[in-house]
Enzyme design. Sequence first.
Site, PDB file in Angstrom:
ATOM      1  N   ARG A   1       0.819  -1.204   0.000  1.00  0.00           N
ATOM      2  CA  ARG A   1       0.000   0.000   0.000  1.00  0.00           C
ATOM      3  C   ARG A   1       0.864   1.270   0.000  1.00  0.00           C
ATOM      4  NH1 ARG A   1      -4.652  -0.311   1.307  1.00  0.00           N
ATOM      5  NH2 ARG A   1      -4.117  -2.194   2.444  1.00  0.00           N
ATOM      6  N   THR A   2       1.789   1.329   0.955  1.00  0.00           N
ATOM      7  CA  THR A   2       2.610   2.535   1.083  1.00  0.00           C
ATOM      8  C   THR A   2       3.489   2.724  -0.152  1.00  0.00           C
ATOM      9  OG1 THR A   2       2.612   2.257   3.475  1.00  0.00           O
ATOM     10  CG2 THR A   2       4.265   3.719   2.563  1.00  0.00           C
TER      11      THR A   2
ATOM     12  N   LYS B   1      24.048  -8.386   0.981  1.00  0.00           N
ATOM     13  CA  LYS B   1      25.501  -8.529   0.901  1.00  0.00           C
ATOM     14  C   LYS B   1      26.218  -7.781   2.028  1.00  0.00           C
ATOM     15  CE  LYS B   1      25.322  -8.915  -4.147  1.00  0.00           C
ATOM     16  NZ  LYS B   1      25.493  -8.130  -5.366  1.00  0.00           N
TER      17      LYS B   1
ATOM     18  N   ARG C   1      11.456   2.424   3.570  1.00  0.00           N
ATOM     19  CA  ARG C   1      10.883   1.668   4.681  1.00  0.00           C
ATOM     20  C   ARG C   1      11.940   0.687   5.155  1.00  0.00           C
ATOM     21  NH1 ARG C   1       5.092  -0.749   6.035  1.00  0.00           N
ATOM     22  NH2 ARG C   1       4.877   1.505   6.166  1.00  0.00           N
TER      23      ARG C   1
ATOM     24  N   HIS D   1       5.930   6.818  10.945  1.00  0.00           N
ATOM     25  CA  HIS D   1       5.391   6.593   9.613  1.00  0.00           C
ATOM     26  C   HIS D   1       4.729   7.903   9.216  1.00  0.00           C
ATOM     27  CE1 HIS D   1       3.708   4.925   6.151  1.00  0.00           C
ATOM     28  NE2 HIS D   1       2.861   4.068   6.628  1.00  0.00           N
TER      29      HIS D   1
END
Lengths: 304, 304, 304
Positions: free
Chosen positions: B51-52, B80, B101, B129
């Site tokens: 969604r975000t 890595k 995120r 957020h």
Amino acid sequence: MKHLISPLDLSVSELEDILRLADDILSDKKKYSDICHGKKLATLFYEPSTRTRLSFEAAMLNLGGSVLGFSSADSSSAAKGESVADTIRVISSYADICAMRHPKEGAPFVASTYSSIPVINAGDGGHNHPTQTLTDLFTISKLKGRLDNLKIGFCGDLKFGRTVHSLINAMVRYENIHFVLISPDELKIPAYLREEVLDANHISYEEVKNLEAVLPDLDLLYMTRVQKERFFNEEDYIRLKDSFILDAKKMSLAKEDMLVLHPLPRVNEIATEVDTDKRAVYFKQAELGVYVRMALIMKLLEVA
Amino acid sequence: MKHLISPLDLSVSELEDILRLADDILSDKKKYSDICHGKKLATLFYEPSTRTRLSFEAAMLNLGGSVLGFSSADSSSAAKGESVADTIRVISSYADICAMRHPKEGAPFVASTYSSIPVINAGDGGHNHPTQTLTDLFTISKLKGRLDNLKIGFCGDLKFGRTVHSLINAMVRYENIHFVLISPDELKIPAYLREEVLDANHISYEEVKNLEAVLPDLDLLYMTRVQKERFFNEEDYIRLKDSFILDAKKMSLAKEDMLVLHPLPRVNEIATEVDTDKRAVYFKQAELGVYVRMALIMKLLEVA
Amino acid sequence: MKHLISPLDLSVSELEDILRLADDILSDKKKYSDICHGKKLATLFYEPSTRTRLSFEAAMLNLGGSVLGFSSADSSSAAKGESVADTIRVISSYADICAMRHPKEGAPFVASTYSSIPVINAGDGGHNHPTQTLTDLFTISKLKGRLDNLKIGFCGDLKFGRTVHSLINAMVRYENIHFVLISPDELKIPAYLREEVLDANHISYEEVKNLEAVLPDLDLLYMTRVQKERFFNEEDYIRLKDSFILDAKKMSLAKEDMLVLHPLPRVNEIATEVDTDKRAVYFKQAELGVYVRMALIMKLLEVA
């Protein structure tokens, strides 16, 4: 020139052409910002590689083109047993050019023989990674002003590091190059490279185990990662690794204008304190990689 | 303003600016449809969030820009061992702005200190957020016509719900706000929020365990998910959960103009029968989130 | 027409419309290269499928539109328990049209009932895959010049192959079609298709076990994969599989103008030596799939 599979697919003069174009793009980005409008790049990454994939995507977007593709094999038809030959024939009708990374050596070459669009090898196993070599050459040429008359140190894992092998292969074509190969015994360059490339071409080089001793002489230092897994035992690794870690103290031994390159990702082989040293150009190198990929895409699409 | 890491990075007046711009975009989408032409957004999602991520991508595409990135950590260089600091320095030369995120609290902040492009925190662990908070504020402002003089109920998991904490932090800056905090004892807001934010600012609030009793008074009801895993035992969960599920019967107790918000995804804390109630605005809220992100991108890129 | 869930959602005349438009696009790509400028396609792939996803993305990019989405369920909100109904309501405010692949039969249909944007079923379990059928029909129509008066062989797994079922369903609507159903006993078409579609419509067909015997009569041969897992035991598989593998020797029995189609990916059911035969049109078929998807997107977005 239709595909780019190995760095040596490009003659010295084709290469110069690409570097010149990359330089022109860098000096006037606007001029090229729409030149690939309507063209599509497919990024076929059977093995994840954020940096390389995003560099290609940024390059194509900078040229006004668009991008489609996949970023790992599980989300591809490879999982259903489809051959690379079949995949590329289908992709040929979806895109105008493709960049392929594949864990199997030779897969991009096979693809290119079935493809009706240009295929760029974006890394095939331990084999080739030609756009990294182009990036390295552009960085040296741009920031040193030349590709000849250089004393170049390669430090770290010279046995498995494909970027090192490719760059050595590419640099032997220039005048008066001297290589200083700095690694533990376990990670020296492979015999074929020593015999068939360096010795066969009468290239001047030395193999040493100590970075500090040779640093003062170098024009360039190309660092690579030393992976713990490459050693037989933990003690060897611990005993050796510090000799191959670049830090501010070691940098103080180097010339004022020696450049430090690294293909990235870096783990701990360059201390972060080096990052602020103006001779540390590895992030600049990543930036220049976008421009050289733009130039390559333009050449292969024949819009340049 | 260069980055957006915490909702409180924005002053009340900067925030108003963004909401005003979002509103203008909503009223004339065409006007802004090309304003980020040639700009690139990198979506760096070390943790999946459709969604975000898609909301950001839709926002950038609506502005005529383009998008590159990754949608999970396995397809990134993080695998890595590359640091966020190194990644963002490279991404800085691939894109003009980035939304990150990350499962680790503070990662986007660290990134912002190394970045030469604006970094938007798209969620860092249980921490912040901020674009969800902007979305919530825009929804309230747009659909209620004001951000002050409100009786706001928060219902569900108030202990772990970062969207609740952020919105409380943001709302205490407005006049005459009263909070009704509706949750089981196990899931009350954390002590720091009660003491350092509510009590310290002399904010009016009450903590209750029953949604029905307080519903008639609310101007807004902000629902969140109650996850089974938060409870010590299954019986507690089963005994309690119904009190915190919103259904048509409970909605009949609420004011004619009370709005129901939810950050989504919703699981079963709002019965689907509520979806057709005109006071249920959670899907509208998701839509408004695109516009507020468009405004934010424009502000950070300084094209507004 | 608002959504495309089943191939039979389209009447024969709507279908003809789409094929005509696809043909026009093919003859003048430039004319349509900007017609979806500013429009966004969401590709919601809860199950990976490179070919289908990239075909849709290429189609949208060819029309000047842009693309967002996800390529597997793990990187989506489905992992958090969100319903398809909720997801599509959110996606409706992010994109203008959506293509959904889902492992559950009926999921795209459910989505369409909640969606405010057109939903295209890009494959739901073993159920439907209407754009593959459109691709097949466009290929036949374009390369054979007609959709009626054809003797069509279907070979391989006719029991589970949804592309076969869909194409049979679509072809019975045309005049004078004769089907030759070539499969081992274990993989014959399902009873419902034989009874409710073929027998009920008095369609002429035969069921045979030997490809060679019927090849000389066919106008078209639609090959599908025979998966080892479909057989009770290895011996049966080994004994039977060769009868259903198409090679150059078998091709020599076929008409000069018989076309070979395959939905791809192909594993070993068509020997690669057949690829150079001009009657082998499966890669052309994949190419035509892009154009028919362009036409479909235009129709559903009402820009055609």
